[in-house]
Design an enzyme around this catalytic site. Structure first.
Site: not given
Ligand code: M6R
Length: 628
Positions: A2, A27, A74, A100-101, A500, A504, A507, A523, A623
């Site tokens: 947010c 956000r 969000w 926000n929150g 990772e 990527k 997402e 396994h 983000k």
């Molecule tokens: O701000 P942060 O590094 O704590 O965020 C953690 C995750 O939310 C963040 O890495 C998320 O998984 C990303 N969208 C990955 O690309």
């Protein structure tokens, strides 16, 4: 998570709010709205979906109001519908609030207000706030600031809010409890925003509110108080960022721009943290790494625990490898959201590391706070030593930790973390080398060798981008129509790179992807394989190379399409195993994750871009994840 923006001053507020929200849209982006006050009347406009829907709604209206608040959402409580979008208003349309929150006790408050005859127009937790403020204003002869203060004492949870009122046209009230909010100081105008990116075009003088602080912004200035009502004297700091950093600069997406920024990020990180005057055979007491950590930390750390989420958790897994293999310190890595509820037994002489690019991830912050609280009660050898690895040293984690490694990657706008990941991983190389040097677990010759290798990394990333970007784009076309699942495998220091790569891809392309340690495939996961499931193997030369190749062969025997990430030196040989080979320049195994991740970033980017998806703002994500 947010985005909040607020303005009070002499200019028309609407455009400032909308362009501020555009900078905060990463956000949250499922609905948006603004509220303004002009001539004693509160006006509120909201729209479901992306911000351009709100902009479109406002296109044919003229609004000269010089005060307003805005929000990009969000969804937490209530679906992403227009009636749940912020700002939320009281029943008389006099008070508007953005938040926000999460307000954890909103159900009780809602019941209480409903029993007094108040009707709610949304399903959100936020709507209780304007109603409460309105009640305090109506029932007692108090100021807006006092009414918000009283309201806040009723709220439980983590939140940041901004409030305006039709009857108080020269006041913007802003408060913070565990969710970030920053004030901006202009000439006769003041701002608030949940991230400084929204303030950059207007001012570089900013002040981040601390927990339990409330501010009253008027055209004449800013007053800050504690929730208890005590006046606080604080001074703004000056940001050294420029607005260009948050532009796409000719790239189609922020993510692609940020991938291409990585050589520069690594170069400037190495300049900051590697000591150019260090030579292996001289200066025995002079560390090769400039982290500024205390000798007590170097000598007395017997155990390291790391908490993080998402991509930062992957960087932490590489960190664990380095801290154990180079510095010989037993290290654990936990998801912050899990650690909070099942913490490790308290071990003496422990360094706790929180890794977060945003510095605001609620679970990571809460895990560190919990650790700090439980250790503070114990005797000296258990006392909390908290280290943050973050891209935002001014953030909540920066305020919480007594040691910081600033990853200095510059602002990252794409929701998919790329350059901040590389910068976090570098932070772990520095920490492991610094500890290894002081604890003498590595020879100076070996340290020199690793540092020399690090110096080659920026050029090698550049080369990877030059040689692979186009080729990977071509390859990506093959996975945009029918591919529904991907498997990533890796071993040792490159298993986190497989994780990772899978994160990527899922997402931003919405293709299901899983990662396994290559040796684990047989396994169970191998049952998933057939000709429709591509397998990406991170096969960097080194101690586990042959093993990864054998595991890849096992996948090939099940008809999987095999894509290998390996060193250019190995390309011909690897070509006998893999259907497609993505190469990076030659690099020693210990440093290989920093290069191996680049082709995987490009692969996920191109698949998503070709599919025409919203790469920078993928569905359901934000983000900065400031709710638990
Ligand atoms: O701000 P942060 O590094 O704590 O965020 C953690 C995750 O939310 C963040 O890495 C998320 O998984 C990303 N969208 C990955 O690309």
């Amino acid at each position: 998570m947010c985005g909040i923006v607020g303005y009070i001053g002499t200019q028309a507020a609407t455009e400032i709010l909308i362009s501020g929200l555009e900078r905060l849209e990463y956000r949250g982006y499922d609905s948006a709205g603004i509220a303004t006050v002009l001539e004693g009347k509160l006006e509120c406009v909201k729209a479901k979906g992306k911000l351009y829907n709100l902009r479109e709604k406002l296109e044919h209206t003229v609004n000269h109001a010089q005060i307003g608040i805005g929000h990009t959402r969000w969804a937490t409580h209530g679906k992403p519908e227009e009636h749940n979008a912020h700002p939320h208003l009281d029943s008389d349309t006099k008070v508007a609030v953005v938040q926000n929150g999460i307000i954890e006790n909103y159900r009780e408050l809602r019941e209480e207000l409903t029993s007094k005859g108040i009707e709610f127009s949304s399903e959100t937790d936020t709507e209780v706030i304007p109603h409460l403020i309105s009640q305090y204003l109506t029932n007692s002869n108090i100021t807006l600031l006092e009414a918000v203060q009283k309201t806040i004492t009723r709220l439980e949870g983590a939140f940041a809010i901004a409030v305006i009122s039709a009857d108080h046209p020269y006041e913007l009230i802003v408060a913070r409890q565990q969710a970030p909010i920053t004030l901006g100081f202009g000439q006769g105008e003041f701002f608030c925003a949940s991230d400084v990116t929204a303030l950059l075009p207007h001012t570089h003088a900013v002040l981040t509110l601390e927990n339990s602080e409330i501010a009253r912004l008027t055209p004449l200035g800013v007053e800050i108080y504690t929730f208890a009502g005590e006046r606080v004297s604080r001074f703004p700091r000056t940001l050294d960022w420029n607005p260009g950093q948050v532009e796409k600069q000719g790239f189609r997406h922020y993510m692609l721009k940020e991938i291409h920024e990585q050589p520069g990020v690594v170069r400037s990180s190495l300049e900051t943290y590697l000591n150019p005057n260090w030579h292996a055979d001289e200066n025995p007491n002079f560390s090769p790494i400039n982290l500024g950590l205390s000798s007590q930390l170097h000598e007395n750390t017997d155990y390291i625990q790391i908490v993080a989420c998402g991509t930062s958790w992957h960087a932490s897994l590489i960190g664990k490898y380095l801290l154990e293999q180079l510095a010989g310190i037993p290290t654990t890595v936990d998801y912050a959201s899990e650690y909070r509820y099942s913490p490790k037994p308290v071990i003496p002489n422990t360094l706790t590391i929180g890794v977060t690019q945003s510095g605001e991830t609620a679970d990571t912050i809460a895990a560190l706070e919990m650790e700090q609280a439980r250790r503070s009660k114990l005797d000296s050898k258990f006392q909390p030593q908290l280290l943050a690895i973050t891209n935002r040293p001014e953030s909540t984690i920066g305020q919480l930790c007594n040691h910081i490694i600033n990853t200095q990657a510059g602002i990252e706008i794409g929701v998919a973390a790329t350059k901040t990941f590389i910068a976090q991983v570098l932070g772990f190389y520095y920490l492991a080398l610094d500890l290894a040097y002081h604890r003498k677990t590595l020879s100076n010759e070996r340290i020199t060798e690793i540092i020399d290798g690090l110096h080659h990394i920026p050029d090698s990333i550049e080369k990877t981008l030059e040689t692979q970007d186009h080729a990977i784009e071509e390859l990506a076309h093959e996975f945009t129509q029918e591919t529904e699942d991907f498997i990533f495998i890796g071993r040792g220091i490159n298993f986190p790179i497989a994780l990772e790569g899978a994160l990527k891809l899922k997402e931003i392309s919405y293709i299901h992807a899983e990662a396994y340690p290559a040796g684990e495939m047989k396994h169970g996961p191998i049952a998933l394989l057939d000709h429709k499931v591509p397998v990406v193997a991170v096969a960097m030369p080194g101690s586990v190379y042959e093993k990864v190749i054998s595991n890849a062969q096992e996948a090939k025997a099940r008809d999987a399409r095999l894509i290998g990430v390996t060193s250019a030196m190995n390309a011909t040989e690897a070509g006998t195993t893999f259907d497609d080979v993505l190469t990076v320049p030659e690099v020693e195994e210990l440093l290989s994750p920093i290069l191996a991740v680049i082709p995987l970033q490009l692969l996920s980017y191109h698949i998503a871009a070709i599919k025409g998806l919203d790469v920078d703002q993928p569905r359901n994500l934000a983000k900065s994840v400031t709710v638990e």
